[in-house]
Design a protein around this motif. Structure first.
Motif, mmCIF file in Angstrom:
data_model
loop_
_atom_site.group_PDB
_atom_site.id
_atom_site.type_symbol
_atom_site.label_atom_id
_atom_site.label_comp_id
_atom_site.label_asym_id
_atom_site.label_seq_id
_atom_site.Cartn_x
_atom_site.Cartn_y
_atom_site.Cartn_z
ATOM 1 N N GLY A 174 0.825 -1.199 0.000
ATOM 2 C CA GLY A 174 0.000 0.000 0.000
ATOM 3 C C GLY A 174 0.860 1.251 0.000
ATOM 4 N N SER A 175 0.284 2.381 -0.342
ATOM 5 C CA SER A 175 1.006 3.649 -0.356
ATOM 6 C C SER A 175 -0.011 4.777 -0.279
ATOM 7 N N PRO A 176 0.302 5.861 0.435
ATOM 8 C CA PRO A 176 -0.620 7.007 0.470
ATOM 9 C C PRO A 176 -0.975 7.522 -0.921
ATOM 10 N N LEU A 177 -0.072 7.292 -1.876
ATOM 11 C CA LEU A 177 -0.330 7.759 -3.238
ATOM 12 C C LEU A 177 -1.572 7.100 -3.840
ATOM 13 N N PHE A 178 -1.918 5.890 -3.360
ATOM 14 C CA PHE A 178 -2.986 5.143 -4.001
ATOM 15 C C PHE A 178 -4.339 5.319 -3.308
ATOM 16 N N LEU A 179 -4.343 6.018 -2.180
ATOM 17 C CA LEU A 179 -5.608 6.182 -1.471
ATOM 18 C C LEU A 179 -6.640 6.920 -2.314
ATOM 19 N N ARG A 180 -6.151 7.909 -3.085
ATOM 20 C CA ARG A 180 -7.085 8.693 -3.891
ATOM 21 C C ARG A 180 -7.600 7.923 -5.097
ATOM 22 N N MET A 181 -6.997 6.739 -5.363
ATOM 23 C CA MET A 181 -7.423 5.972 -6.535
ATOM 24 C C MET A 181 -8.688 5.161 -6.245
ATOM 25 N N ALA A 182 -8.988 4.969 -4.931
ATOM 26 C CA ALA A 182 -10.136 4.119 -4.587
ATOM 27 C C ALA A 182 -11.358 4.963 -4.277
ATOM 28 N N PRO A 183 -12.565 4.449 -4.566
ATOM 29 C CA PRO A 183 -13.792 5.150 -4.171
ATOM 30 C C PRO A 183 -13.841 5.299 -2.658
ATOM 31 N N GLN A 184 -14.507 6.322 -2.187
ATOM 32 C CA GLN A 184 -14.555 6.609 -0.761
ATOM 33 C C GLN A 184 -15.134 5.434 0.017
ATOM 34 N N GLY A 185 -14.445 5.078 1.112
ATOM 35 C CA GLY A 185 -14.923 4.008 1.975
ATOM 36 C C GLY A 185 -14.471 2.625 1.557
ATOM 37 N N GLU A 186 -13.785 2.479 0.426
ATOM 38 C CA GLU A 186 -13.318 1.170 -0.020
ATOM 39 C C GLU A 186 -11.844 0.972 0.319
ATOM 40 N N LEU A 187 -11.483 -0.276 0.558
ATOM 41 C CA LEU A 187 -10.093 -0.614 0.842
ATOM 42 C C LEU A 187 -9.298 -0.634 -0.455
ATOM 43 N N THR A 188 -8.135 0.025 -0.429
ATOM 44 C CA THR A 188 -7.285 0.040 -1.614
ATOM 45 C C THR A 188 -6.175 -0.983 -1.468
ATOM 46 N N LEU A 189 -6.176 -1.972 -2.325
ATOM 47 C CA LEU A 189 -5.053 -2.917 -2.332
ATOM 48 C C LEU A 189 -3.880 -2.293 -3.046
ATOM 49 N N GLY A 190 -2.692 -2.698 -2.642
ATOM 50 C CA GLY A 190 -1.511 -2.195 -3.321
ATOM 51 C C GLY A 190 -1.442 -2.730 -4.736
ATOM 52 N N PRO A 191 -0.553 -2.205 -5.550
ATOM 53 C CA PRO A 191 -0.453 -2.645 -6.945
ATOM 54 C C PRO A 191 0.199 -4.005 -7.065
ATOM 55 N N ASN A 192 0.007 -4.644 -8.187
ATOM 56 C CA ASN A 192 0.798 -5.826 -8.499
ATOM 57 C C ASN A 192 2.232 -5.355 -8.734
ATOM 58 N N PRO A 193 3.210 -5.780 -7.937
ATOM 59 C CA PRO A 193 4.562 -5.212 -8.010
ATOM 60 C C PRO A 193 5.188 -5.276 -9.402
ATOM 61 N N LYS A 194 5.053 -6.416 -10.054
ATOM 62 C CA LYS A 194 5.686 -6.583 -11.366
ATOM 63 C C LYS A 194 5.070 -5.646 -12.392
ATOM 64 N N ASP A 195 3.729 -5.597 -12.420
ATOM 65 C CA ASP A 195 3.049 -4.717 -13.376
ATOM 66 C C ASP A 195 3.338 -3.254 -13.074
#
Length: 418
Positions: free
Chosen positions: A130-151
């Motif tokens: 996970g990263s603070p950078l990705f929090l804004r990528m998720a709809p409000q109230g949903e859990l944001t999974l981190g990216p697939n590292p390789k991709d």
């Protein structure tokens, strides 16, 4: 066309003959020719040239900045639709160099693992990537999974390598400035190219010395007839005194230390590393706290080389003996005395081990016997408690030396569990 070819046949043949004759020579001397071409190129633009260096660095920075907001590139969208997690489909995740470095280290640690074992668990995706950078990528109230590292790594590597190329080109013009090597370091870990960092700092070290030598020569402050080592001493003295405003002694010393920290004693020529230690020892001076530490580490380097050439064990013994001279640090006000006594004990023990390797066991035993009254410095009363990593080698070495001297009963009296 044929007529033009026939009319110029003799010229074409002449060029081919000249090329056939000169090609082997060019191939053999390509490195020298490229070096001369680079020198001429640099001379044309002026060297060092901070303006050009800063322009190139700015271009590299711009490439990275352009990736920090993410995006919706069409090709990336198609690629990620099939490979990314549900909450990241159709987007280019923002650039995070720390995550790219982590992905690099993760897959390097899994080099010989089957592909299906590389798939991250849900917990790893949620907690480890996970990263603070990705929090804004998720709809409000949903859990944001981190990216697939390789991709994720693949989505940004081309841009990061472009920035790295700009920084390496800037290094050609930056001279004694440290900014280019630091920029190289910022992206080299993320791109799985740590060797680029070592190259950057070593280049900075050499270019700083070259810059100072040129300045001193122009001012006629370099006596004629000096050897390469003597010239280097003159240059190091000038850097330490900060004779030129363009040169920072702290930046130069940082380059030296970074080379040591980056390599330890692995993947680096030990003899090249000795040159680095020699420069560092010149800078820290025998009256400073770091001197004893670097003397010890140089002794370890020589000890390592002793397995190839026995003469290095003798040099290691000399370095360890000097490293044990804690009187050099006695006048430092805030010195940690217990830690200094531990350092003295270990240095003397390594000196004894060096003589043991040289089969000078009587001399080795004399040093070990002199350490017996100082065992309290590395037992439970020492700083940080008992030093098993020193005590066990001490007892093992003493046992081995006694046996080599034929004193088996005394050797057997030393318990193995100490």
């Amino acid at each position: 066309m044929n007529q033009i070819f026939r009319e110029n046949l003799k010229y074409i043949l002449a060029v081919l003959i000249v090329w056939a004759i000169t090609f082997p020579w060019i191939l053999r001397n390509k490195d020298t020719l490229l070096a001369k071409f680079t020198l001429a190129y640099n001379s044309f633009f002026g060297y060092p040239n901070p303006r050009i260096a800063h322009q190139l660095i700015a271009k590299g920075d711009a490439v990275l900045e352009g990736r920090k907001d993410g995006g919706t590139d069409v090709l990336q969208t198609i690629s990620q639709f099939f490979s990314s997690e549900e909450n990241t489909k159709g987007t280019i995740l923002p650039l995070d160099l720390a995550l790219m470095e982590k992905a690099c280290l993760y897959f390097r640690s899994k080099e010989h693992v089957e592909d299906h074992f590389l798939e991250l668990t849900w917990r790893e995706k949620a907690k480890e990537w996970g990263s603070p950078l990705f929090l804004r990528m998720a709809p409000q109230g949903e859990l944001t999974l981190g990216p697939n590292p390789k991709d994720y790594w693949n989505s940004h590597i081309e841009a990061v390598l472009t920035a790295l190329d700009y920084y390496k080109r800037a290094l050609r013009f930056s001279g004694p400035e440290l900014i280019a090597p630091k920029k190289i370091e910022s992206v080299a870990w993320a791109s799985c190219r740590p060797s680029e960092i070592l190259l950057g700092y070593k280049t900075h070290m050499l270019e700083t010395e070259s810059f100072v030598l040129k300045k001193l020569t122009e001012l006629e402050k370099v006596p004629s007839g000096l050897s390469a080592v003597q010239k280097r001493s003159v240059v190091l003295s000038s850097i330490k005194r900060s004779d030129f405003s363009e040169v920072s002694a702290n930046d130069y010393l940082e380059s030296l230390l970074r080379q040591i920290l980056l390599t330890g004693m692995k993947n680096f020529s030990p003899r090249e590393m000795d040159d680095i230690y020699e420069r560092i020892l010149y800078f820290v001076g025998s009256d400073e706290r770091e001197y004893l530490k670097f003397k010890f580490r140089r002794g370890e380097l020589f000890f390592q080389l002793g397995s190839e050439e026995e003469i290095y064990y003798k040099r290691a013994a000399t370095e360890f003996k000097e490293a044990a001279n804690i009187q050099l640090a006695a006048e430092i006000e805030d010195i940690n005395v217990p830690a200094l006594l531990v350092h003295e004990f270990e240095s003397k023990m390594k000196e004894a081990e060096s003589y043991h390797k040289l089969k000078e066991n009587a001399k080795s035993l004399a040093i070990l016997d002199a350490l017996k009254p100082k065992l309290r410095n590395v037992d439970e009363r020492s700083v940080g408690g008992k030093k098993d990593d020193i005590l066990k080698p001490y007892h093992n070495l003493t046992r081995s030396v006694l046996r080599k001297l034929g004193r088996y009963e005394e050797a057997d009296e030393i318990p193995f569990n100490e």
